[in-house]
Design a protein around this motif. Structure first.
Motif, PDB file in Angstrom:
ATOM      1  N   THR A  37       0.809  -1.228   0.000  1.00 30.64           N
ATOM      2  CA  THR A  37       0.000   0.000   0.000  1.00 30.64           C
ATOM      3  C   THR A  37       0.840   1.274   0.000  1.00 30.64           C
ATOM      4  O   THR A  37       0.282   2.370  -0.070  1.00 30.64           O
ATOM      5  CB  THR A  37      -0.947   0.018   1.219  1.00 30.64           C
ATOM      6  N   HIS A  38       2.168   1.132   0.089  1.00 33.66           N
ATOM      7  CA  HIS A  38       3.062   2.290   0.140  1.00 33.66           C
ATOM      8  C   HIS A  38       4.256   2.122  -0.796  1.00 33.66           C
ATOM      9  O   HIS A  38       5.363   2.549  -0.484  1.00 33.66           O
ATOM     10  CB  HIS A  38       3.560   2.519   1.573  1.00 33.66           C
ATOM     11  N   ARG A  39       4.038   1.506  -1.924  1.00 31.21           N
ATOM     12  CA  ARG A  39       5.133   1.185  -2.845  1.00 31.21           C
ATOM     13  C   ARG A  39       5.929   2.429  -3.255  1.00 31.21           C
ATOM     14  O   ARG A  39       7.159   2.401  -3.273  1.00 31.21           O
ATOM     15  CB  ARG A  39       4.590   0.480  -4.077  1.00 31.21           C
ATOM     16  N   ASP A  40       5.253   3.534  -3.572  1.00 30.04           N
ATOM     17  CA  ASP A  40       5.968   4.744  -4.006  1.00 30.04           C
ATOM     18  C   ASP A  40       6.883   5.287  -2.914  1.00 30.04           C
ATOM     19  O   ASP A  40       8.026   5.675  -3.178  1.00 30.04           O
ATOM     20  CB  ASP A  40       4.982   5.836  -4.439  1.00 30.04           C
ATOM     21  N   GLU A  41       6.381   5.314  -1.672  1.00 31.14           N
ATOM     22  CA  GLU A  41       7.202   5.794  -0.563  1.00 31.14           C
ATOM     23  C   GLU A  41       8.394   4.858  -0.317  1.00 31.14           C
ATOM     24  O   GLU A  41       9.511   5.313  -0.083  1.00 31.14           O
ATOM     25  CB  GLU A  41       6.367   5.897   0.714  1.00 31.14           C
ATOM     26  N   ALA A  42       8.152   3.558  -0.379  1.00 37.96           N
ATOM     27  CA  ALA A  42       9.232   2.586  -0.175  1.00 37.96           C
ATOM     28  C   ALA A  42      10.303   2.743  -1.245  1.00 37.96           C
ATOM     29  O   ALA A  42      11.503   2.753  -0.944  1.00 37.96           O
ATOM     30  CB  ALA A  42       8.670   1.166  -0.194  1.00 37.96           C
ATOM     31  N   GLU A  43       9.880   2.889  -2.487  1.00 37.67           N
ATOM     32  CA  GLU A  43      10.854   3.041  -3.573  1.00 37.67           C
ATOM     33  C   GLU A  43      11.614   4.354  -3.457  1.00 37.67           C
ATOM     34  O   GLU A  43      12.812   4.405  -3.744  1.00 37.67           O
ATOM     35  CB  GLU A  43      10.156   2.892  -4.921  1.00 37.67           C
ATOM     36  N   ALA A  44      10.948   5.416  -3.014  1.00 38.10           N
ATOM     37  CA  ALA A  44      11.637   6.702  -2.822  1.00 38.10           C
ATOM     38  C   ALA A  44      12.675   6.605  -1.709  1.00 38.10           C
ATOM     39  O   ALA A  44      13.795   7.123  -1.838  1.00 38.10           O
ATOM     40  CB  ALA A  44      10.620   7.805  -2.509  1.00 38.10           C
ATOM     41  N   LEU A  45      12.327   5.933  -0.617  1.00 40.06           N
ATOM     42  CA  LEU A  45      13.279   5.767   0.482  1.00 40.06           C
ATOM     43  C   LEU A  45      14.452   4.888   0.051  1.00 40.06           C
ATOM     44  O   LEU A  45      15.607   5.198   0.330  1.00 40.06           O
ATOM     45  CB  LEU A  45      12.582   5.185   1.711  1.00 40.06           C
TER      46      LEU A  45
END
Length: 199
Positions: free
Chosen positions: A121-129
């Motif tokens: 549910t947070h793929r974009d945030e995980a990839e940014a981190l």
């Protein structure tokens, strides 16, 4: 809501997080703890993204630390070190023992993981981190001498080691990638672990 992220406060993790600049809009609530505590926090769902020991990743727990570096700096020989036999304290250079036992395979001490439910549910945030941490790693390790000199004043253990030991440590002793040889070594490590309960 910020990403609940773990970080190990050991020297070997500093290339990932020392000086880390997060992208605009990305909030992270960092928890610094030893690997065993981060292992538990991930298992209990209290962290979304964190390094965990490779043994935990493979369902077994290990404890590691900076003490082995301090011993090497003081002139204690590499390999297995008995620090205080009466107290039962042993400091083991796992990388050396593993290389001897496997004909030179690398030892994977830790891997970064994200809880599956959070990641979905947070793929974009995980990839940014992940991208920010990779870029920070590359910047810090692009010039190990500069990074070692910087750390000599920034970490509690570093002043005891000296810049030349730190430079050698970061430039020659560690790898921050999980490429094919590391994946093969991790699979072999999984084959030798005995089933155990994680503390």
């Amino acid at each position: 809501m910020p990403i609940r992220a773990g970080i190990i406060g050991y020297l070997n993790t500093l290339p990932i997080h020392h000086g880390l600049a997060l992208p605009p809009g990305l909030a992270v609530d960092w928890t610094q703890a030893p690997p065993s505590a981060l292992n538990r926090a991930v298992a209990e769902g209290r962290l979304d993204w964190s390094p965990v020991s490779s043994a935990f990743y493979l369902r077994h727990a290990l404890v590691i630390g900076d003490e082995a570096l301090l011993l090497a700096e003081r002139g204690v020989p590499e390999g297995v070190h008995v620090v205080d036999f009466d107290e039962g304290v042993h400091v083991v250079d796992l990388a050396t023992l593993w290389a001897q036992a496997t004909g030179g395979m690398p030892f994977v001490f830790a891997v970064w993981v994200a809880r599956k439910a959070w990641f979905e549910t947070h793929r974009d945030e995980a990839e940014a981190l992940m991208a920010a941490c990779r870029a920070n790693r590359d910047a810090n390790l692009g010039d190990p001498a500069r990074f070692a000199a910087l750390l000599a004043h920034a970490h509690a253990v570093a002043p005891s080691l000296g810049p030349s030991t730190l430079e050698r440590y970061f430039a020659r002793c560690l790898s921050y990638r999980l490429d094919a040889p590391h994946r093969e070594a991790l699979a072999r490590f999984a084959g030798v672990l005995e089933p155990t309960t994680i503390p």
